[in-house]
Design an enzyme around this catalytic site. Structure first.
Site, PDB file in Angstrom:
ATOM      1  N   ASP A  35       0.835  -1.205   0.000  1.00 24.25           N
ATOM      2  CA  ASP A  35       0.000   0.000   0.000  1.00 24.25           C
ATOM      3  C   ASP A  35       0.866   1.250   0.000  1.00 24.25           C
ATOM      4  OD1 ASP A  35      -2.178  -1.830   2.038  1.00 24.25           O
ATOM      5  OD2 ASP A  35      -2.723  -1.014   0.096  1.00 24.25           O
ATOM      6  N   PHE A 143      -5.968   3.559   5.921  1.00 18.67           N
ATOM      7  CA  PHE A 143      -5.550   2.865   7.151  1.00 18.67           C
ATOM      8  C   PHE A 143      -6.003   1.401   7.131  1.00 18.67           C
ATOM      9  CE2 PHE A 143      -4.191   6.736   9.143  1.00 18.67           C
ATOM     10  CZ  PHE A 143      -5.006   7.700   8.573  1.00 18.67           C
ATOM     11  N   GLY A 145      -7.256  -2.080   9.360  1.00 20.68           N
ATOM     12  CA  GLY A 145      -8.068  -2.332  10.545  1.00 20.68           C
ATOM     13  C   GLY A 145      -9.388  -1.592  10.606  1.00 20.68           C
ATOM     14  N   ASP A 175     -10.663  -4.728  -0.900  1.00 18.70           N
ATOM     15  CA  ASP A 175      -9.617  -4.309   0.027  1.00 18.70           C
ATOM     16  C   ASP A 175     -10.228  -3.476   1.153  1.00 18.70           C
ATOM     17  OD1 ASP A 175      -6.557  -2.301  -0.407  1.00 18.70           O
ATOM     18  OD2 ASP A 175      -7.463  -3.235   1.353  1.00 18.70           O
ATOM     19  N   GLY A 177     -11.193  -4.312   5.589  1.00 21.05           N
ATOM     20  CA  GLY A 177     -12.169  -4.941   6.495  1.00 21.05           C
ATOM     21  C   GLY A 177     -12.504  -6.362   6.113  1.00 21.05           C
ATOM     22  N   GLY A 197      -5.133  -7.330   5.484  1.00 21.37           N
ATOM     23  CA  GLY A 197      -3.950  -6.895   6.230  1.00 21.37           C
ATOM     24  C   GLY A 197      -4.015  -7.389   7.659  1.00 21.37           C
TER      25      GLY A 197
HETATM   26  C1  DX5 Z   1      -6.631   0.938   3.088  1.00 20.29           C
HETATM   27  C2  DX5 Z   1      -5.629  -0.172   3.000  1.00 20.29           C
HETATM   28  C3  DX5 Z   1      -6.145  -1.331   3.832  1.00 20.29           C
HETATM   29  C4  DX5 Z   1      -5.236  -2.515   3.890  1.00 20.29           C
HETATM   30  C5  DX5 Z   1      -5.979  -3.715   4.421  1.00 20.29           C
HETATM   31  O1  DX5 Z   1      -6.082   2.081   2.592  1.00 20.29           O
HETATM   32  O2  DX5 Z   1      -5.472  -0.534   1.638  1.00 20.29           O
HETATM   33  O3  DX5 Z   1      -7.389  -1.713   3.307  1.00 20.29           O
HETATM   34  O4  DX5 Z   1      -4.761  -2.773   2.624  1.00 20.29           O
HETATM   35  O5  DX5 Z   1      -6.447  -3.384   5.672  1.00 20.29           O
HETATM   36  P1  DX5 Z   1      -7.306  -4.389   6.582  1.00 20.29           P
HETATM   37  O6  DX5 Z   1      -7.320  -5.730   5.903  1.00 20.29           O
HETATM   38  O7  DX5 Z   1      -6.569  -4.423   7.902  1.00 20.29           O
HETATM   39  O8  DX5 Z   1      -8.663  -3.805   6.688  1.00 20.29           O
END
Ligand code: DX5
Length: 228
Positions: A35, A143, A145, A175, A177, A197
């Site tokens: 990212d 971000f 989470g 991508d 949540g 993530g």
């Molecule tokens: C958002 C990021 C997140 C990351 C995955 O800008 O791109 O979505 O890749 O984050 P999780 O899987 O922790 O929601």
């Protein structure tokens, strides 16, 4: 439909990113997502081309570079030359999306376009035929989470129908949540690549176990039989 997990190293331990990529490879995935955030398109700053260059020799995995930057055209050369295999640009980040896709293809790389939760799938109508991947953001980017945005499911269904109707060989990626509870929902709606993530690198049982659990959960979405 083959379901794939794309671990996002945004949620990995930043003091051991190389090991995190190797753990992902050992878990049997075919890619990792990196990212890239510029603090302008999204309110966060993460990695640059040097990080991709450092990770490239450590793995045979596909390096998927998610460019949450504006304008993405300014960064395509640097990330392509650093070793990215797939470059994903945001439709919202440039008035010259068609040219950015041509630019990526000019490097012999795969091109993906990402759309934010408030962006309709229709913005892709003029370029979707030339893409190898469409990324539907299921959170507002910036971000890890965050909470999954369920309103994005209809957009996934719409895009999956478009891929089917037009006979497009394009990956439909989500991508944000994505975890054991949301994985079957997005697969049932038509996604086949799930970026995760915190559900992977934040899992207590380790990366390999987390990937296997996510895949099992995701495949329950296939069993529902609603995916064409
Ligand atoms: C958002 C990021 C997140 C990351 C995955 O800008 O791109 O979505 O890749 O984050 P999780 O899987 O922790 O929601």
């Amino acid at each position: 439909m083959t379901i794939k997990i794309a671990p996002s190293i945004l949620s990995a331990d930043f003091t051991r990113l190389g090991e995190a990529v190797k753990e992902a490879e050992a878990a049997g995935v075919d890619r990792v997502q990196i990212d890239i955030m510029d603090g302008r398109f999204v309110p966060n700053i993460t990695f640059g081309p040097l990080a991709v260059r450092a990770l490239r020799p450590l793995t045979r995995l596909t390096l998927e570079v998610h460019l949450m930057v504006t304008p993405p055209e300014d960064f395509i050369d640097a990330f392509a030359e650093a070793g990215a295999d797939t470059l994903i640009v945001h439709q919202e980040a440039t008035p010259h999306l068609h040219r950015a896709i041509q630019h990526i293809h000019g490097h012999g790389k795969k091109a993906g376009v990402a759309i934010n939760p408030s962006t309709p799938a229709s913005v892709l109508s003029e370029v979707i035929g030339s893409l190898q991947l469409v990324l539907v953001m299921t959170v507002n980017p910036g971000f890890g989470g965050q909470e999954f945005i369920a309103e994005t499911l209809d957009k996934l269904r719409q895009l999956r129908r478009t891929f089917t109707d037009r006979g497009l060989d394009c990956e439909l990626e989500v991508d944000g949540g994505i975890h054991r509870q949301t994985a079957p929902l997005v697969v049932e709606a038509g996604a086949n690549v799930l970026v995760a993530g915190s559900a992977v690198f934040g899992a207590k049982g380790g990366v390999k176990n987390a990937v296997e659990e996510l895949l099992q959960a995701a495949r329950r979405g296939l069993d529902s039989g609603s995916v064409v």
